[in-house]
Design a protein around this motif. Structure first.
Motif, mmCIF file in Angstrom:
data_model
loop_
_atom_site.group_PDB
_atom_site.id
_atom_site.type_symbol
_atom_site.label_atom_id
_atom_site.label_comp_id
_atom_site.label_asym_id
_atom_site.label_seq_id
_atom_site.Cartn_x
_atom_site.Cartn_y
_atom_site.Cartn_z
ATOM 1 N N LEU A 14 -16.519 3.191 31.604
ATOM 2 C CA LEU A 14 -15.312 2.646 30.992
ATOM 3 C C LEU A 14 -14.724 1.513 31.822
ATOM 4 C CD1 LEU A 14 -13.654 5.957 29.757
ATOM 5 C CD2 LEU A 14 -14.794 4.206 28.389
ATOM 6 N N ASP A 15 -14.998 1.539 33.137
ATOM 7 C CA ASP A 15 -14.494 0.464 33.987
ATOM 8 C C ASP A 15 -15.078 -0.888 33.561
ATOM 9 O OD1 ASP A 15 -12.975 -0.376 36.405
ATOM 10 O OD2 ASP A 15 -14.977 -0.984 37.072
ATOM 11 N N GLU A 16 -16.336 -0.877 33.099
ATOM 12 C CA GLU A 16 -16.964 -2.109 32.638
ATOM 13 C C GLU A 16 -16.386 -2.574 31.308
ATOM 14 O OE1 GLU A 16 -21.087 -1.261 32.378
ATOM 15 O OE2 GLU A 16 -21.334 -0.816 34.526
ATOM 16 N N LEU A 17 -15.750 -1.648 30.564
ATOM 17 C CA LEU A 17 -15.255 -1.972 29.229
ATOM 18 C C LEU A 17 -13.729 -2.079 29.174
ATOM 19 C CD1 LEU A 17 -17.482 0.608 27.290
ATOM 20 C CD2 LEU A 17 -17.901 -1.853 27.477
ATOM 21 N N ARG A 18 -13.049 -2.015 30.311
ATOM 22 C CA ARG A 18 -11.589 -1.911 30.254
ATOM 23 C C ARG A 18 -10.924 -3.187 29.753
ATOM 24 N NH1 ARG A 18 -9.885 -1.689 36.656
ATOM 25 N NH2 ARG A 18 -11.281 -3.331 37.412
ATOM 26 N N HIS A 19 -11.602 -4.327 29.847
ATOM 27 C CA HIS A 19 -11.005 -5.581 29.399
ATOM 28 C C HIS A 19 -11.465 -5.985 27.999
ATOM 29 C CE1 HIS A 19 -9.294 -6.094 33.321
ATOM 30 N NE2 HIS A 19 -10.487 -6.137 33.905
ATOM 31 N N ALA A 20 -12.609 -5.472 27.550
ATOM 32 C CA ALA A 20 -13.107 -5.843 26.217
ATOM 33 C C ALA A 20 -14.169 -4.849 25.783
ATOM 34 C CB ALA A 20 -13.682 -7.257 26.229
ATOM 35 N N GLN A 21 -14.339 -4.723 24.468
ATOM 36 C CA GLN A 21 -15.403 -3.868 23.944
ATOM 37 C C GLN A 21 -16.519 -4.732 23.362
ATOM 38 O OE1 GLN A 21 -14.677 -1.738 20.217
ATOM 39 N NE2 GLN A 21 -12.708 -2.812 19.953
ATOM 40 N N ASP A 22 -17.719 -4.210 23.393
ATOM 41 C CA ASP A 22 -18.873 -4.944 22.864
ATOM 42 C C ASP A 22 -19.788 -3.963 22.138
ATOM 43 O OD1 ASP A 22 -20.728 -6.918 22.334
ATOM 44 O OD2 ASP A 22 -21.766 -6.646 24.262
ATOM 45 N N PRO A 23 -19.321 -3.416 21.010
ATOM 46 C CA PRO A 23 -20.140 -2.421 20.300
ATOM 47 C C PRO A 23 -21.368 -3.062 19.667
ATOM 48 C CG PRO A 23 -18.241 -2.998 18.976
ATOM 49 C CD PRO A 23 -18.053 -3.690 20.302
#
Length: 735
Positions: free
Chosen positions: A544-553
């Motif tokens: 989640l640390d890698e995704l805390r600024h944006a999501q890339d589903p």
């Protein structure tokens, strides 16, 4: 009663037909293979030639009759060459016959004790290495015979004396042996009709004819009198009973292991005939006792002959027993033919057989599985010491390697994130053997920092547990914090209830994947969050640390609101992979009255750049059931279900997906559910935003259906349903 309708007569007629059409031809093929090999093995052991023939007869008749296999063929085997040769050298031939009787008695006990399958627990790498070592010993010894010399007492002597033997070699013997080797190696490259003749028989016949015409003398085998004249009673040893018993145990073990391995190979080749392993050992024991009493060699089921019998089309034990009869007839009626066979021809035959026991496939397998050291050590000890010691060392090494693999543990202490928090991972079996590494890694942790100790262990003893808790108390006393997270199958708290025990991973998976169990006075949400914090919240942090600024589903995932559908579980995906939208019946409103799906779809395509769009239905869907039965609730639910009427109309019109689902055994509600997925996929494909994504970025639109009863996911297409292919693990087949 008419003979045409007599069941007994019909059964007898069928039995005679099977005998004449299948068993009789197969027995001749086996006889032609077994004859030269039996003589060659006897010569290699330094035993009377007749002993090999007696063993072949007994192996066919007695082992075939009393054993538990329909297709196995027994007789003298190259795997016993080394131990029997040593026995003859140490005790003499009559006492070796007594040892054979004792080995047979041990096999009878093995069979009666019903421990046959336990013998299969011997590490395959040790068996392969033993056979390879035996093959090397046979090849080294018979190389001297091929050059006109005699077998030497040890492999080292065979190597050291080889240069001298080359200088005094007999040209005729060397030529005959070389021809046999050439025929054996090249036979498989000849046309199929020629290969119908067994290679060993062809090689020995050609060599015998050649020996009659070469100008130099060629040494031939010695056979005194007929087979009946060679029969003799065994002789009890004069003292040294310890060595005699040890030799008997060695012969019994090797013969039993080879018999069982042969049974496994034959059962795999012809699965309609299953071997009774305990009865097979019993039959082998009776055969060895009989062979020893008559002056024959020890016998075992031979893989080459057994597979030859199976491939030749044998159907009953008659084939095995008839092969013994043919050896008996040949040995009595054609003694003079046997006496014409050159020793060098049998030496060449045995050299090829010996080299064939060293299989590159076994070496590659040992290398791939990390057992090469066990293989190499066993081969070297068998070659340069003796077979029993090689087997014991191989078993000891394989057991030691197994213990190291089972009890080893990976322990790593390292900072995470910005370095203000440390993570200590303990993965494997935490025992007292891990204490040196455990204490060394714990010593790396700085004083006063917060620490998470992640325990992914399947076994922990009190020594490891006490060490961890003592370190935790000391670390906390100096201002730090320690949080234990137990992800493995065992819990440290379990040590207070009894001795340490290994637990299975199935229970852990049930806890993670299984639903909540309704219990009184329990807030399941709160309890679940607490379990999440204790269990794997810290494992989510780095992802989640890698995704805390944006999501890339990767995918837009539309599915039903049904609580039994867990998208991330059935797609094996994690946080950030699926942009999920759920509603009753996984429906897509087409009239614009509900914009929630529309908004999510446009956001996923235009803002998140998803690469695929998935519609997933499921079995037993309440929305589909309501549509199918025409239920009206008088509430807003009726308005919502109206979005599913196009699917209902196509279902009733005979949509091909419905037909495919019906053929697969699904009921009407599930058929409608699958048609609904296909209809929604088609509707999405023509949606302006989706169509633009397909054209510009290659967006893929697909349909899925989750069958709750089987927990399997099906693929839904425009005209049918399909399974997802499974990648199965490779099957290891013993050779």
């Amino acid at each position: 009663m008419s003979t045409d309708t007599d069941p007994a007569r019909r059964t007898s007629s069928r039995g005679l037909s099977v005998l004449l059409r299948h068993d009789l031809p197969a027995s001749v093929v086996v006889f032609l293979v077994a004859l030269p090999l039996s003589i060659g093995v006897a010569v290699a052991m330094g035993a009377p030639v007749a002993a090999g023939l007696i063993a072949a007869v007994v192996g066919g008749l007695v082992a075939g009759l009393c054993g538990g296999s329909v297709l196995q063929v027994s007789g003298p085997t190259a795997s016993l060459t080394v131990v029997v040769a040593e026995s003859i050298h140490q005790f003499g031939w009559p006492t070796t016959c007594c040892i054979t009787v004792l080995a047979g008695a041990l096999q009878v006990l093995f069979g009666l004790s019903r421990i046959a399958r336990a013998a299969l627990a011997i590490a395959p790498v040790v068996v392969h290495a033993m056979l390879a070592g035996i093959g090397v010993v046979i090849a080294l010894q018979q190389l001297h015979v091929l050059l006109g010399g005699q077998t030497l007492s040890s492999s080292w002597q065979s190597i050291v004396q080889l240069p001298h033997q080359l200088t005094v070699s007999h040209g005729g013997d060397a030529l005959v042996g070389a021809v046999v080797i050439a025929i054996m190696l090249g036979w498989r490259h000849l046309p199929g009709r020629i290969r119908a003749v067994p290679a060993p028989l062809a090689a020995v016949v050609v060599a015998t004819v050649l020996a009659m015409i070469v100008p130099t003398s060629v040494e031939r085998i010695t056979l005194q009198g007929s087979l009946f004249d060679a029969m003799s009673l065994p002789q009890l040893p004069h003292g040294n009973w310890g060595a005699v018993v040890l030799a008997a145990i060695t012969i019994a073990l090797i013969a039993s292991v080879e018999t069982l391995l042969s049974a496994v190979a034959v059962d795999r080749l012809r699965p309609e005939y299953r071997t009774d392993l305990d009865r097979e050992l019993l039959g082998q024991g009776i055969a060895n006792m009989t062979s020893g009493m008559l002056g024959g060699l020890p016998v075992a089921a031979v893989i080459v002959r057994s597979i030859t019998n199976a491939k030749a089309g044998a159907r009953t034990k008659a084939s095995t027993m008839l092969s013994g009869v043919w050896v008996l007839v040949f040995s009595v009626a054609l003694v003079e033919v046997v006496r014409q066979i050159p020793k060098a021809a049998l030496a060449g035959l045995l050299i090829v057989i010996g080299i064939g026991l060293v299989k590159l496939a076994h070496i590659r397998l040992a290398r791939r599985t990390g057992d090469l050291i066990v293989y190499a050590a066993t081969v070297l000890v068998v070659v340069f010491a003796n077979l029993l010691l090689g087997m014991l060392i191989g078993l000891a090494l394989s057991f030691g390697l197994l213990m190291w693999r089972v009890v080893r543990v990976v322990i790593v202490a390292a900072p995470v994130g910005d370095g203000r928090r440390w993570l200590v991972t303990v993965d494997g079996s935490a025992t007292f053997l891990a204490l040196p590494r455990l204490t060394a890694q714990l010593a790396k942790v700085p004083t006063g920092v917060p620490v998470t100790v992640e325990m992914t262990v399947d076994f922990i003893d009190h020594a490891a547990s006490d060490t961890l808790h003592e370190w935790a108390r000391r670390h906390e006393s100096l201002g730090g914090t320690v949080q234990f997270v137990e992800l493995g199958t065992v819990r440290i708290a379990d040590l207070t209830a009894g001795p340490p025990a290994r637990k299975h991973a199935r229970g852990l998976l049930d806890d993670v994947l299984g639903p909540w169990r309704r219990t009184a006075r329990t807030d399941r949400i709160a309890a679940g969050i607490e379990a999440y914090h204790r269990g794997h919240a810290h494992m989510m942090r780095p992802h989640l640390d890698e995704l805390r600024h944006a999501q890339d589903p990767d995918s837009f995932f539309l599915t039903c609101a049904d609580s039994r559908i867990v998208p991330n579980v059935i797609t094996n995906s994690g946080p950030g992979d699926l942009f999920t939208v759920r509603n009753i019946g996984n429906l897509i409103p087409a009239d614009g009255r509900d914009t929630s799906v529309e908004a999510a779809l446009i956001y996923a395509l235009d803002k998140l750049d998803v690469r695929s769009i998935v519609v997933c239905g499921h079995s037993g869907c309440g929305a589909m059931d309501a549509l199918c039965s025409g239920v009206h609730t008088g509430s807003g639910l009726d308005d919502w279900l109206a979005h599913g009427r196009p699917a209902l109309e196509q279902f009733r019109a005979g949509h091909p997906v419905a037909a495919a689902a019906a053929a697969a055994g699904f009921g009407e509600v599930d058929q409608l559910g699958m048609v609904n997925v296909a209809v929604q996929v088609r509707a999405l494909s023509v949606h302006p935003t989706v169509a633009r994504g397909i054209e510009e970025r290659g967006v893929v639109v697909s349909g899925l259906f989750f069958d709750i009863a089987t927990a399997r996911v099906l693929r839904i297409t425009d005209d049918g349903i399909g399974e997802f292919d499974e990648v199965r693990p490779p099957v290891m087949v013993p050779v």
